[in-house]
Write an enzyme that holds these catalytic residues in place. Structure first.
Site, PDB file in Angstrom:
ATOM      1  N   ASN A  92      36.154  29.389  59.886  1.00  0.00           N
ATOM      2  CA  ASN A  92      35.617  28.927  61.105  1.00  0.00           C
ATOM      3  C   ASN A  92      35.961  29.588  62.279  1.00  0.00           C
ATOM      4  O   ASN A  92      37.252  29.335  62.713  1.00  0.00           O
ATOM      5  CB  ASN A  92      35.850  27.432  61.096  1.00  0.00           C
ATOM      6  CG  ASN A  92      35.315  26.741  62.418  1.00  0.00           C
ATOM      7  OD1 ASN A  92      34.646  27.087  63.032  1.00  0.00           O
ATOM      8  ND2 ASN A  92      35.612  25.355  62.476  1.00  0.00           N
ATOM      9  N   TRP A  93      35.239  30.504  62.861  1.00  0.00           N
ATOM     10  CA  TRP A  93      35.725  31.151  63.958  1.00  0.00           C
ATOM     11  C   TRP A  93      35.404  30.403  65.433  1.00  0.00           C
ATOM     12  O   TRP A  93      35.986  30.839  66.418  1.00  0.00           O
ATOM     13  CB  TRP A  93      34.846  32.437  64.091  1.00  0.00           C
ATOM     14  CG  TRP A  93      35.027  33.316  62.702  1.00  0.00           C
ATOM     15  CD1 TRP A  93      35.948  33.331  61.820  1.00  0.00           C
ATOM     16  CD2 TRP A  93      34.298  34.757  62.881  1.00  0.00           C
ATOM     17  NE1 TRP A  93      35.679  34.204  61.152  1.00  0.00           N
ATOM     18  CE2 TRP A  93      34.692  35.049  61.761  1.00  0.00           C
ATOM     19  CE3 TRP A  93      33.331  35.430  63.360  1.00  0.00           C
ATOM     20  CZ2 TRP A  93      34.592  36.393  60.977  1.00  0.00           C
ATOM     21  CZ3 TRP A  93      32.784  36.350  62.822  1.00  0.00           C
ATOM     22  CH2 TRP A  93      33.486  37.107  61.612  1.00  0.00           C
ATOM     23  N   LYS A  94      35.000  29.463  65.350  1.00  0.00           N
ATOM     24  CA  LYS A  94      34.972  28.364  66.409  1.00  0.00           C
ATOM     25  C   LYS A  94      34.296  29.235  67.704  1.00  0.00           C
ATOM     26  O   LYS A  94      33.557  29.899  67.340  1.00  0.00           O
ATOM     27  CB  LYS A  94      36.367  27.704  66.871  1.00  0.00           C
ATOM     28  CG  LYS A  94      36.941  27.210  65.690  1.00  0.00           C
ATOM     29  CD  LYS A  94      38.075  26.307  65.825  1.00  0.00           C
ATOM     30  CE  LYS A  94      38.779  25.550  64.651  1.00  0.00           C
ATOM     31  NZ  LYS A  94      39.864  24.626  64.703  1.00  0.00           N
TER      32      LYS A  94
ATOM     33  N   HIS B 175      32.684  18.525  62.626  1.00  0.00           N
ATOM     34  CA  HIS B 175      34.399  18.935  62.693  1.00  0.00           C
ATOM     35  C   HIS B 175      34.962  17.933  63.644  1.00  0.00           C
ATOM     36  O   HIS B 175      34.487  17.715  64.586  1.00  0.00           O
ATOM     37  CB  HIS B 175      34.371  20.317  63.230  1.00  0.00           C
ATOM     38  CG  HIS B 175      35.642  20.950  63.372  1.00  0.00           C
ATOM     39  ND1 HIS B 175      36.428  20.799  64.211  1.00  0.00           N
ATOM     40  CD2 HIS B 175      36.133  21.804  62.304  1.00  0.00           C
ATOM     41  CE1 HIS B 175      37.292  21.609  64.038  1.00  0.00           C
ATOM     42  NE2 HIS B 175      37.330  22.251  62.771  1.00  0.00           N
TER      43      HIS B 175
ATOM     44  N   GLU C 181      36.727  18.709  66.146  1.00  0.00           N
ATOM     45  CA  GLU C 181      36.428  19.144  67.713  1.00  0.00           C
ATOM     46  C   GLU C 181      35.028  18.448  68.023  1.00  0.00           C
ATOM     47  O   GLU C 181      34.998  18.211  69.168  1.00  0.00           O
ATOM     48  CB  GLU C 181      36.559  20.472  67.623  1.00  0.00           C
ATOM     49  CG  GLU C 181      38.152  20.938  67.499  1.00  0.00           C
ATOM     50  CD  GLU C 181      38.477  22.315  67.122  1.00  0.00           C
ATOM     51  OE1 GLU C 181      37.370  23.173  66.989  1.00  0.00           O
ATOM     52  OE2 GLU C 181      39.398  22.624  66.477  1.00  0.00           O
TER      53      GLU C 181
ATOM     54  N   GLU D 185      40.468  17.504  56.984  1.00  0.00           N
ATOM     55  CA  GLU D 185      40.887  18.331  58.097  1.00  0.00           C
ATOM     56  C   GLU D 185      41.879  17.085  59.075  1.00  0.00           C
ATOM     57  O   GLU D 185      41.328  16.402  59.704  1.00  0.00           O
ATOM     58  CB  GLU D 185      40.300  19.044  58.967  1.00  0.00           C
ATOM     59  CG  GLU D 185      39.296  20.125  58.183  1.00  0.00           C
ATOM     60  CD  GLU D 185      39.001  21.106  59.118  1.00  0.00           C
ATOM     61  OE1 GLU D 185      39.575  22.335  58.751  1.00  0.00           O
ATOM     62  OE2 GLU D 185      38.240  20.881  60.168  1.00  0.00           O
TER      63      GLU D 185
ATOM     64  N   GLY E 136      45.171  23.826  64.453  1.00  0.00           N
ATOM     65  CA  GLY E 136      45.578  24.571  65.395  1.00  0.00           C
ATOM     66  C   GLY E 136      46.843  24.226  66.058  1.00  0.00           C
ATOM     67  O   GLY E 136      47.255  24.756  67.076  1.00  0.00           O
TER      68      GLY E 136
ATOM     69  N   SER F 239      45.653  24.437  59.746  1.00  0.00           N
ATOM     70  CA  SER F 239      46.874  25.327  59.732  1.00  0.00           C
ATOM     71  C   SER F 239      47.111  26.227  58.364  1.00  0.00           C
ATOM     72  O   SER F 239      48.234  26.297  58.184  1.00  0.00           O
ATOM     73  CB  SER F 239      48.098  24.769  60.400  1.00  0.00           C
ATOM     74  OG  SER F 239      48.161  24.442  61.979  1.00  0.00           O
TER      75      SER F 239
ATOM     76  N   GLY G 105      40.614  28.077  60.459  1.00  0.00           N
ATOM     77  CA  GLY G 105      40.330  28.464  61.813  1.00  0.00           C
ATOM     78  C   GLY G 105      40.949  29.541  62.222  1.00  0.00           C
ATOM     79  O   GLY G 105      40.748  30.436  62.237  1.00  0.00           O
ATOM     80  N   GLY G 106      42.156  29.249  62.706  1.00  0.00           N
ATOM     81  CA  GLY G 106      43.046  30.429  63.586  1.00  0.00           C
ATOM     82  C   GLY G 106      43.205  31.730  62.608  1.00  0.00           C
ATOM     83  O   GLY G 106      42.791  32.662  63.124  1.00  0.00           O
TER      84      GLY G 106
HETATM   85  P1  PGA Z   1      43.248  25.957  62.128  1.00  0.00           P
HETATM   86  O1  PGA Z   1      41.664  25.155  62.183  1.00  0.00           O
HETATM   87  O2  PGA Z   1      43.263  26.686  60.555  1.00  0.00           O
HETATM   88  O3  PGA Z   1      43.270  26.737  63.333  1.00  0.00           O
HETATM   89  O4  PGA Z   1      44.045  24.616  62.160  1.00  0.00           O
HETATM   90  C1  PGA Z   1      41.244  24.733  61.080  1.00  0.00           C
HETATM   91  C2  PGA Z   1      39.955  24.127  61.227  1.00  0.00           C
HETATM   92  O5  PGA Z   1      39.768  23.511  62.407  1.00  0.00           O
HETATM   93  O6  PGA Z   1      38.805  24.190  60.777  1.00  0.00           O
END
Ligand code: PGA
Length: 250
Positions: A9-11, A96, A98, A166, A172, A212, A233-234
């Protein structure tokens, strides 16, 4: 045996050109070595076309980060499932944390989106997870179970659904749930699915972990019996790290 699924997930990261480069680097490093696991990448909307071109002849699936639940109309700034399909997007992330936290997504809108995407034949990754406050308050199970039940309301066929657990406090932040902490919630989600859909369907449903995930912790997370891959994510923004995580699943 459930096939693991790892999605990056590149956000809100990467310009179109940068996204194309990252997709090329991932493709090159993966080669044809992804037989054991399903892989997807989810760039931001503007980069879907470019990334779609790069991965066109590969097994990597093009994933969107969100969609709207109407077919079309006066919804400024929104993107419909049919638009995503026209870009050959195979899958969409819905709910998600966010989106829930910053953009007013609720279990109700998550449910509308899930039903719309499934009706259009698109695979769905529906995200659930508790906040730190909820975990510390001892209500993780109630929150996550509620999100699963509400998000899947009136969904009769789970064939096109993947769930992603999640924990919000692990996204993050560098704080990963321990494999045991994650497994406990994954097992409870599967128990909820057994209750809603029966053993057979629950046995086929894939539940990803997200929060993470890194090359250093992926293998131990993916080794847990109810963890069927990851939503990354990251670490998905670096080709080396993402590919290492895919290899840990495959
Ligand atoms: P993260 O994000 O790996 O940066 O913690 C995961 C996500 O939000 O899907």
């Amino acid at each position: 045996m459930r096939k693991k699924i790892v999605v990056g997930n590149w956000k809100m990261n990467k310009t179109v050109a940068e996204a194309g480069e990252l997709a090329s680097a991932i493709l090159e490093q993966l080669g044809d070595g992804i037989v054991g696991c399903e892989v997807g990448i989810a760039p931001a909307f503007p980069a879907l076309t470019e990334v779609g071109k790069v991965i066109e002849r590969s097994d990597i699936r093009l994933v969107a980060q969100n969609c709207h639940y109407e077919d079309d109309g006066a919804y400024t700034g929104e993107v419909s499932v049919r638009m995503l399909e026209s870009l050959r997007c195979a899958c969409v992330i819905i709910g998600h944390s966010e989106r829930r936290q910053y953009f007013g997504e609720t279990d109700h809108t998550v449910n509308l989106k899930v039903r719309k995407a499934l009706a259009e034949g698109m695979q769905v990754i529906m995200c659930v997870g508790e906040t730190l406050e909820e975990r510390e308050g001892g209500v993780t199970d109630r929150i996550v179970t509620g999100q699963v039940r509400e998000g899947l309301k009136e969904v009769s066929d789970l064939g096109g659904v993947v769930l992603a657990y999640e924990p919000v406090w692990a996204i993050g932040t560098g704080k990963t749930a321990t494999p045991e902490q994650a497994e406990e919630v994954h097992a409870s989600i599967r128990a909820t699915i057994i209750d809603m859909y029966g053993e057979l369907t629950a046995g086929h449903l894939r539940i990803q972990y997200g929060g993470s995930v890194k090359p250093s912790n992926a293998a131990e997370l993916f080794a847990m019996p109810n963890i069927d891959g990851g939503l990354i994510g990251g670490a998905s923004l670096k080709a080396d790290d993402f590919v290492a995580i895919v290899r840990a699943a495959g």
